[in-house]
Write a protein that holds these residues in place. Structure first.
Motif, PDB file in Angstrom:
ATOM      1  N   THR A  20       3.080   2.640   0.935  1.00  0.00           N
ATOM      2  CA  THR A  20       4.535   2.580   0.852  1.00  0.00           C
ATOM      3  C   THR A  20       5.173   3.571   1.825  1.00  0.00           C
ATOM      4  O   THR A  20       4.499   4.389   2.438  1.00  0.00           O
ATOM      5  CB  THR A  20       5.007   2.915  -0.572  1.00  0.00           C
ATOM      6  OG1 THR A  20       4.579   4.240  -0.884  1.00  0.00           O
ATOM      7  CG2 THR A  20       4.445   1.938  -1.585  1.00  0.00           C
ATOM      8  N   GLY A  21       6.495   3.487   1.909  1.00  0.00           N
ATOM      9  CA  GLY A  21       7.263   4.405   2.738  1.00  0.00           C
ATOM     10  C   GLY A  21       7.358   3.930   4.172  1.00  0.00           C
ATOM     11  O   GLY A  21       6.871   2.862   4.540  1.00  0.00           O
ATOM     12  N   ASP A  22       8.023   4.751   4.987  1.00  0.00           N
ATOM     13  CA  ASP A  22       8.160   4.431   6.405  1.00  0.00           C
ATOM     14  C   ASP A  22       6.808   4.543   7.096  1.00  0.00           C
ATOM     15  O   ASP A  22       6.022   5.442   6.799  1.00  0.00           O
ATOM     16  CB  ASP A  22       9.137   5.389   7.085  1.00  0.00           C
ATOM     17  CG  ASP A  22      10.579   5.115   6.715  1.00  0.00           C
ATOM     18  OD1 ASP A  22      10.842   4.192   5.929  1.00  0.00           O
ATOM     19  OD2 ASP A  22      11.449   5.837   7.237  1.00  0.00           O
ATOM     20  N   SER A  37      -0.553  -5.077   7.867  1.00  0.00           N
ATOM     21  CA  SER A  37      -0.111  -6.207   7.053  1.00  0.00           C
ATOM     22  C   SER A  37      -0.410  -6.024   5.579  1.00  0.00           C
ATOM     23  O   SER A  37      -1.337  -5.320   5.199  1.00  0.00           O
ATOM     24  CB  SER A  37      -0.814  -7.485   7.519  1.00  0.00           C
ATOM     25  OG  SER A  37      -0.476  -7.765   8.842  1.00  0.00           O
ATOM     26  N   ARG A  38       0.403  -6.689   4.771  1.00  0.00           N
ATOM     27  CA  ARG A  38       0.221  -6.779   3.319  1.00  0.00           C
ATOM     28  C   ARG A  38       0.179  -5.405   2.650  1.00  0.00           C
ATOM     29  O   ARG A  38      -0.758  -5.069   1.950  1.00  0.00           O
ATOM     30  CB  ARG A  38      -1.018  -7.602   2.990  1.00  0.00           C
ATOM     31  CG  ARG A  38      -0.924  -9.018   3.498  1.00  0.00           C
ATOM     32  CD  ARG A  38      -2.117  -9.860   3.095  1.00  0.00           C
ATOM     33  NE  ARG A  38      -2.150 -11.109   3.822  1.00  0.00           N
ATOM     34  CZ  ARG A  38      -1.390 -12.168   3.607  1.00  0.00           C
ATOM     35  NH1 ARG A  38      -0.479 -12.135   2.673  1.00  0.00           N
ATOM     36  NH2 ARG A  38      -1.518 -13.254   4.318  1.00  0.00           N
ATOM     37  N   ASN A  39       1.223  -4.643   2.932  1.00  0.00           N
ATOM     38  CA  ASN A  39       1.466  -3.375   2.271  1.00  0.00           C
ATOM     39  C   ASN A  39       2.896  -3.402   1.769  1.00  0.00           C
ATOM     40  O   ASN A  39       3.470  -4.476   1.597  1.00  0.00           O
ATOM     41  CB  ASN A  39       1.225  -2.210   3.242  1.00  0.00           C
ATOM     42  CG  ASN A  39      -0.236  -1.884   3.402  1.00  0.00           C
ATOM     43  OD1 ASN A  39      -0.867  -1.376   2.493  1.00  0.00           O
ATOM     44  ND2 ASN A  39      -0.792  -2.187   4.564  1.00  0.00           N
ATOM     45  N   LYS A  40       3.484  -2.249   1.578  1.00  0.00           N
ATOM     46  CA  LYS A  40       4.886  -2.166   1.161  1.00  0.00           C
ATOM     47  C   LYS A  40       5.626  -1.189   2.059  1.00  0.00           C
ATOM     48  O   LYS A  40       6.488  -0.444   1.622  1.00  0.00           O
ATOM     49  CB  LYS A  40       4.963  -1.748  -0.305  1.00  0.00           C
ATOM     50  CG  LYS A  40       4.355  -2.783  -1.223  1.00  0.00           C
ATOM     51  CD  LYS A  40       4.400  -2.392  -2.664  1.00  0.00           C
ATOM     52  CE  LYS A  40       3.721  -3.479  -3.486  1.00  0.00           C
ATOM     53  NZ  LYS A  40       3.670  -3.161  -4.890  1.00  0.00           N
ATOM     54  N   PHE A  41       5.272  -1.197   3.366  1.00  0.00           N
ATOM     55  CA  PHE A  41       5.930  -0.308   4.317  1.00  0.00           C
ATOM     56  C   PHE A  41       7.394  -0.690   4.464  1.00  0.00           C
ATOM     57  O   PHE A  41       7.759  -1.861   4.416  1.00  0.00           O
ATOM     58  CB  PHE A  41       5.245  -0.374   5.683  1.00  0.00           C
ATOM     59  CG  PHE A  41       3.942   0.362   5.753  1.00  0.00           C
ATOM     60  CD1 PHE A  41       3.883   1.733   5.524  1.00  0.00           C
ATOM     61  CD2 PHE A  41       2.768  -0.301   6.068  1.00  0.00           C
ATOM     62  CE1 PHE A  41       2.683   2.422   5.599  1.00  0.00           C
ATOM     63  CE2 PHE A  41       1.564   0.374   6.145  1.00  0.00           C
ATOM     64  CZ  PHE A  41       1.521   1.744   5.906  1.00  0.00           C
ATOM     65  N   THR A  42       8.233   0.325   4.664  1.00  0.00           N
ATOM     66  CA  THR A  42       9.662   0.133   4.891  1.00  0.00           C
ATOM     67  C   THR A  42      10.016   0.759   6.238  1.00  0.00           C
ATOM     68  O   THR A  42       9.151   1.226   6.959  1.00  0.00           O
ATOM     69  CB  THR A  42      10.484   0.791   3.766  1.00  0.00           C
ATOM     70  OG1 THR A  42      10.112   2.163   3.683  1.00  0.00           O
ATOM     71  CG2 THR A  42      10.213   0.113   2.427  1.00  0.00           C
ATOM     72  N   GLY A  43      11.296   0.800   6.541  1.00  0.00           N
ATOM     73  CA  GLY A  43      11.728   1.378   7.812  1.00  0.00           C
ATOM     74  C   GLY A  43      11.661   0.360   8.927  1.00  0.00           C
ATOM     75  O   GLY A  43      11.645  -0.852   8.686  1.00  0.00           O
TER      76      GLY A  43
END
Length: 144
Positions: A20-22, A37-43
């Motif tokens: 997660t996170g940026d 791919s297939r994570n919960k990255f943001t930013g």
């Protein structure tokens, strides 16, 4: 945030996790493949220093913001940014080796510009918010 530098890494793959996170600022001067791919990255996806990048797989995350107007590597063949929350127009990139451009299922919008991608084999823009007439795409590999 300081850059994450891995000066000898050629393949960076952290896909299929629950990260997660940026995405940190990545400095991977020898890396040809980046897969997050297939994570919960943001930013945003604009914080990449990847001068020899060939494959970028950043699909199925929660990236937002606009697409970069240019890439640091002219040799990119794969751009997979589908299933995110990207907004704004689809830029026209000078990427003569680009084979796969997949940006479906985002929130991209605007009028598609005329473009030339001589090596393009896959072009997916499904489920966005593009408007206007379909552009002139010069893609001999795609259209024959």
């Amino acid at each position: 945030m300081s850059a994450q530098s891995l000066p000898t890494c050629t393949d960076f793959d952290v896909s299929n996790n629950a990260l997660t996170g940026d995405l940190p600022l990545l400095s991977l001067p020898k890396c040809t493949t980046v897969s997050v791919s297939r994570n919960k990255f943001t930013g945003t996806v604009t914080k990449l220093d990847l001068p020899v990048l060939v494959r970028l797989h950043a699909n199925n995350n929660e990236f937002s913001g606009t697409l970069p107007t240019a890439w640091s590597s002219p040799d990119i063949k794969d751009i997979w940014l589908d299933h995110n929350k990207l907004t704004g127009p689809l830029p026209v990139w000078q990427l003569p080796a680009l084979e796969y451009l997949v940006v479906e299922r985002n929130k991209l919008s605007g009028v598609l510009a005329n473009a030339s991608y001589p090596a393009l084999k896959t072009f997916r823009i499904t489920a966005n918010k593009f408007t206007g007439a379909f552009p002139v795409l010069t893609c001999p590999e795609l259209f024959g």
